[in-house]
Design an enzyme around this catalytic site. Structure first.
Site, PDB file in Angstrom:
ATOM      1  N   ARG A 169       0.814  -1.217   0.000  1.00  0.00           N
ATOM      2  CA  ARG A 169       0.000   0.000   0.000  1.00  0.00           C
ATOM      3  C   ARG A 169       0.850   1.272   0.000  1.00  0.00           C
ATOM      4  O   ARG A 169       0.502   2.268   0.629  1.00  0.00           O
ATOM      5  CB  ARG A 169      -0.959   0.025   1.204  1.00  0.00           C
ATOM      6  CG  ARG A 169      -1.916  -1.145   1.263  1.00  0.00           C
ATOM      7  CD  ARG A 169      -2.863  -1.191   0.071  1.00  0.00           C
ATOM      8  NE  ARG A 169      -3.649  -2.415   0.140  1.00  0.00           N
ATOM      9  CZ  ARG A 169      -3.298  -3.575  -0.400  1.00  0.00           C
ATOM     10  NH1 ARG A 169      -2.158  -3.655  -1.079  1.00  0.00           N
ATOM     11  NH2 ARG A 169      -4.062  -4.640  -0.303  1.00  0.00           N
ATOM     12  N   SER A 241     -11.295   0.417   3.791  1.00  0.00           N
ATOM     13  CA  SER A 241     -10.360   0.077   4.867  1.00  0.00           C
ATOM     14  C   SER A 241      -9.584   1.312   5.313  1.00  0.00           C
ATOM     15  O   SER A 241      -8.861   1.909   4.516  1.00  0.00           O
ATOM     16  CB  SER A 241      -9.381  -1.007   4.399  1.00  0.00           C
ATOM     17  OG  SER A 241     -10.067  -2.194   4.098  1.00  0.00           O
ATOM     18  N   GLU A 337      -4.439   3.736   6.169  1.00  0.00           N
ATOM     19  CA  GLU A 337      -4.313   3.509   4.734  1.00  0.00           C
ATOM     20  C   GLU A 337      -4.722   4.759   3.979  1.00  0.00           C
ATOM     21  O   GLU A 337      -4.275   5.010   2.866  1.00  0.00           O
ATOM     22  CB  GLU A 337      -5.182   2.318   4.312  1.00  0.00           C
ATOM     23  CG  GLU A 337      -4.935   1.819   2.907  1.00  0.00           C
ATOM     24  CD  GLU A 337      -5.651   0.517   2.619  1.00  0.00           C
ATOM     25  OE1 GLU A 337      -6.312   0.440   1.575  1.00  0.00           O
ATOM     26  OE2 GLU A 337      -5.559  -0.426   3.426  1.00  0.00           O
TER      27      GLU A 337
END
Length: 341
Positions: A169, A241, A337
């Site tokens: 990520r 998320s 995130e």
């Protein structure tokens, strides 16, 4: 004084409420929609002294305050097949295309490699920034390169897969070159034949069962799973998320396994384990919990939701409570995130 922006349709004190999936009522000092590369270079050249914020689909961002400077909404469109042979196809996709729509276009055309990335919100241009991934597949698996424009001097530069410095990520655009480049398009390579289907992720394998394995069945399965876990942003503001799954070393994993036998984690490489952030949060009984105008979604502990009228600071406060509780119990630092501004 000459108005250098007189030929540009730049908005002032523009509401971003409908342009972020958290549905937060924040405004930007200046706002401009970029519809061409010429547009982009022009607006950057004429606003060199302003702070620049790039907005894609608004699905991975948390606004906590009024946005100073110039916010650019990227609306570059186009999908082109630039190379093709019997086995593969190379596609150039402009940054303003909707990611899920592009995945569906690929599946409908029989091109494989990104079907597991169905229903990920946002625009194509944001995909390389955090190397989007889901259900055993990441963008870097099909990525060739991306074209960019330098914010400071408006020069164009192409970055290949290696130079993007992809990680879990993350990429150079989120680290060493954060706020230095605007991604304008990406090139990816997809399969035309002999597709390598990935159903290694447990829920995908279980949901497909004995059904025929093909691009469409995998895409539909992923969509069904994601819909069961993630709330519709039109009904409950969210960014999917909110936290990354933390990666810990083997000794830390063994220590935690002794204290918490049911902990959810899997080995990602030698001496490293990826822990389910959702499990950590659910263990601490935050799943389904609400505090004022914000809460943790009842079907997925990774998802923070705007229950109505929330501010970015309220969302951030809940996120901080969760990270503090996780660290206090497990001595693990949860990382967001989403981009927090």
């Amino acid at each position: 004084m000459l108005n250098r922006n007189s030929d540009l349709d730049i908005k002032h004190n523009y509401s971003l409420e409908k342009l972020n999936t958290f549905g937060l009522d924040v405004a930007s000092e200046f706002f401009y929609i970029v519809k061409s590369l010429k547009d982009l270079r022009n607006v950057l050249l004429k606003n060199k002294r302003k702070k620049i914020t790039v907005l894609g689909g608004g699905s991975n961002i948390l606004f906590t305050k009024f946005l100073d400077g110039l916010c650019l909404k990227i609306d570059l469109k186009g999908i082109d097949i630039i190379e093709e042979n019997k086995n593969n196809v190379v596609i150039n996709v402009m940054a303003g295309e909707n990611w899920h729509d592009f995945v569906q276009w690929s599946v409908n055309n029989g091109f494989g490699g990104i079907e597991n990335l169905s229903l990920i919100p946002g625009l194509v241009g944001a995909a390389p920034i955090q190397n989007i991934g889901a259900y055993g597949v990441e963008l870097k698996d099909v990525f060739i390169s991306c074209n960019t424009v330098n914010i400071k001097d408006q020069t164009e530069k192409e970055f290949d897969e290696k130079s993007c410095l992809f990680g879990y990520r993350t990429s150079r655009f989120k680290t060493i070159d954060k706020n230095n480049y605007i991604i304008t398009s990406i090139k990816i390579r997809l399969t035309k034949e002999k597709h390598k289907y990935n159903i290694s992720y447990g829920p995908v394998k279980e949901e497909i069962g004995n059904r025929e394995l093909n691009l469409e069945s995998i895409s539909n399965t992923v969509i069904k799973i994601r819909k069961s876990k993630l709330p519709d942003t039109k009904l409950l503001g969210n960014c999917g998320s909110f936290f990354k799954n933390p990666v810990i070393n083997e000794s830390k994993y063994i220590e935690l396994k002794k204290k918490f036998p049911s902990i959810s984690a899997f080995k990602v490489q030698k001496n490293q384990y990826k822990v389910s952030a959702a499990w950590l949060i659910e263990f601490l009984k935050y799943k389904g919990k609400s505090i004022g105008n914000v809460g943790v979604y009842k079907n997925q502990a990774l998802v923070l939701v705007n229950l109505g009228g929330a501010t970015g600071k309220e969302v951030l406060s809940l996120a901080n409570k969760i990270t503090s509780a996780v660290y206090s119990t497990f001595k693990i630092n949860l990382q967001p995130e989403v981009e927090i501004l």
